[in-house]
Design an enzyme around this catalytic site. Structure first.
Site: not given
Ligand code: XMP
Length: 521
Positions: A63, A90-91, A177, A179, A231, A235, A377
């Protein structure tokens, strides 16, 4: 929200407490990639609520704040006493160390970027990780001293506690990090935390999720009818494919042909959903109505407003004809749920400000079905492939709700739209032929209200300009223009000028977002 959360389908879940990190979603995706279901929750979720949700592990995200700052986001300190494994990043690490007796200080210099890390204790979370490994740091504060109950696991030249473990509670901290891909063995560290500390089985699979979702949708809908708007985007196509699998003939799809679609788009959707899925598809031919509404309008927001309103009118009129329809299916995704703060204990109070057109108001009177609201997504695309949707639909670039109207600058007319559609088909066709469609995030043509002088044969022309816009982006909030090969750009230009009547000049847009936007209006 009226839809039942689908996360109940996962027996094992990890919670990511979001302290405002740009990486919280990435952490959640990494955990899911390790086949463990994961949800993001607000940082101040109570320990009581955590107990009810019964996660097998908790990750405290990074954060932007300093743990000592006034109003710094905190977590319920009781969560460290639940016996559930905690990984602070981290934070999150600084919070855990502070809560359990360590000291956090402003580091002499901000550390940002790659750092060499020495693993000093290669057990559990560092099992199999090289002694010297590269990690990604992004912090101002760092832990300066740890209490006796903690032990160091890794260090860098400037950070004595790059990784720590509590001796009594299953609590770990990483200053780097894991990730992000720049942390070379980050995936392994996360996998070790999940498997060795949280004892996860790693059995979560998208395919099971799809099966379970189909079962739940079937139970919920019973014998009622569901309407789904198509559309052309991935999605809505995946929602429709999933529902077609779940409830077959009880699904009715509506496609509003607003005359602002790309070349052959309507035909491709109709083919797919009538021939392949045999869905009950209602195509509303509304080009004239939309063009009438757009006549003389040049202001982009006014175009959006009118298109949005006309879309709702057309959709509603068609939906009213479909008897016994009770539900409306929507392609809401997990990031929308998180960003709107609608997730159970979701992190953000802020509603994402998006000039979205194509949404339908609650007043339509249907109950919502949102079968993708737990997915990212990239998971939706994978699900689309599992549901046998063609790659063409699954990997299609995003297309704005107001369609070509915001790519036809100034007043929109049928003639201009025809020119734009042809030019756009050449841009996309050539990029596909060069094998670069998936390497770009969005690629399209824009018709400018600018005429310029040219020569063709022996005569002078005074014709239109087409701008080619291609961008690369992960999140569409920031974007870089695509550095396409010059010979590809040359082919696009030559073909547009030769084949599209009324265009004598093609320019390539080399602006990034910000300060430019992706669309031109
Ligand atoms: P901008 O132009 O804001 O676009 O950089 C970011 C992303 O949003 C899409 N976009 C829209 N999508 N309705 C939509 O559904 C809209 O009015 C709209 N305007 C922009 C754009 O295509 C890009 O993917």
């Amino acid at each position: 929200m009226t839809d039942t959360p689908l996360s109940g389908v996962a027996e094992e879940r990890v919670l990511v407490l979001d302290f405002g990190s740009q990486y919280a979603q990435l952490i959640a995706r990494r955990v899911r990639e390790a086949h463990v279901y994961c949800e993001i929750v607000r940082h101040n979720i109570t320990a009581e609520r955590i107990k009810e949700l019964a996660p097998v592990g908790i990750i405290l995200s990074g954060g932007p704040s300093s743990v000592y700052a006034e109003n710094a986001p905190q977590c319920d300190p009781e969560l460290f006493n639940l016996g559930i494994p905690v990984l602070g990043i981290c934070y999150g690490m600084q919070l855990a160390c502070q809560a359990l007796g360590g000291k956090v200080h402003n580091a002499a210099s901000r550390e940002y970027g790659r750092a060499h890390c020495e693993v000093t204790d290669p057990s559990d979370i560092f099992d199999g990780v090289k002694t010297q490994t590269e990690v990604w740091m992004s912090h101002g504060d760092q832990v300066e001293a740890i209490a006796d109950d903690w032990e160091p696991l890794a260090k860098t030249a400037t950070c004595p506690f790059a990784a720590v473990r509590h001796k009594k509670a299953p609590v770990y901290g990483l200053q780097f990090h894991p990730e992000v891909t720049h942390t070379v063995e980050g995936k392994l560290v996360l996998a070790n935390f999940l498997q060795k500390v949280c004892k996860t089985s790693g059995l979560w699979r998208l395919a099971d999720f799809a099966e379970e979702t189909i079962k739940q949708v079937r139970e919920r809908i019973g014998t009622d009818r569901v309407i789904c708007g198509l559309s052309g985007g991935v999605d809505s196509a995946v929602v429709a494919a999933l529902l077609a699998r779940a409830i077959g003939k009880q699904l009715s799809c509506i496609l509003v042909d607003n005359g602002l679609l790309r070349k052959d788009e309507e035909r491709a959707i109709v083919d797919e959903f009538t021939n392949h899925f045999k869905a009950d598809l209602h195509v509303v031919k509304a080009e004239d109505q939309f063009l009438e509404q757009l006549a003389g309008v040049v202001d982009p927001q006014e175009k959006r407003r009118r298109i949005g309103k006309t879309f709702i009118d057309c959709f509603k009129r068609e939906a009213d004809k479909i008897e016994d329809a009770k539900y409306l299916a929507q392609g809401t995704l997990y990031p929308d749920v998180i960003e709107s703060g609608a997730a159970a204990d979701g992190p953000a109070d802020t509603i994402k400000l998006h000039h979205n057109v194509g949404g339908l108001p609650a007043e339509l009177g249907f109950e919502l079905v949102e079968p993708l609201r737990d997915l990212f997504k990239d998971e939706v695309r994978k699900l689309g492939l599992q549901l046998d949707l063609p790659e063409e639909i699954v990997w299609r670039h995003p297309f704005p709700g107001p369609g070509l109207a915001v790519r036809c600058l100034g007043e929109v007319t049928r003639e201009k739209l025809d020119v734009l559609r042809e030019a756009d088909a050449i841009v996309v066709g050539e990029i596909k032929a060069a094998g670069l469609y998936r390497a770009t995030s969005q690629a399209f043509a824009v018709l400018l209200p600018v005429q310029s002088v040219g020569v063709m044969g022996d005569s002078r022309t005074y014709d239109n300009t087409v701008a080619v816009r291609c961008v690369n982006t992960d999140d569409f909030m920031t974007a870089d223009w695509s550095h396409l090969p010059h010979d590809l750009l040359a082919r696009i230009s030559t073909r547009i000028i030769n084949e599209v009547k009324g265009v004598n000049r093609v320019v390539y847009d080399i602006s990034s977002k910000p300060p430019a936007t992706i669309e031109w209006e």
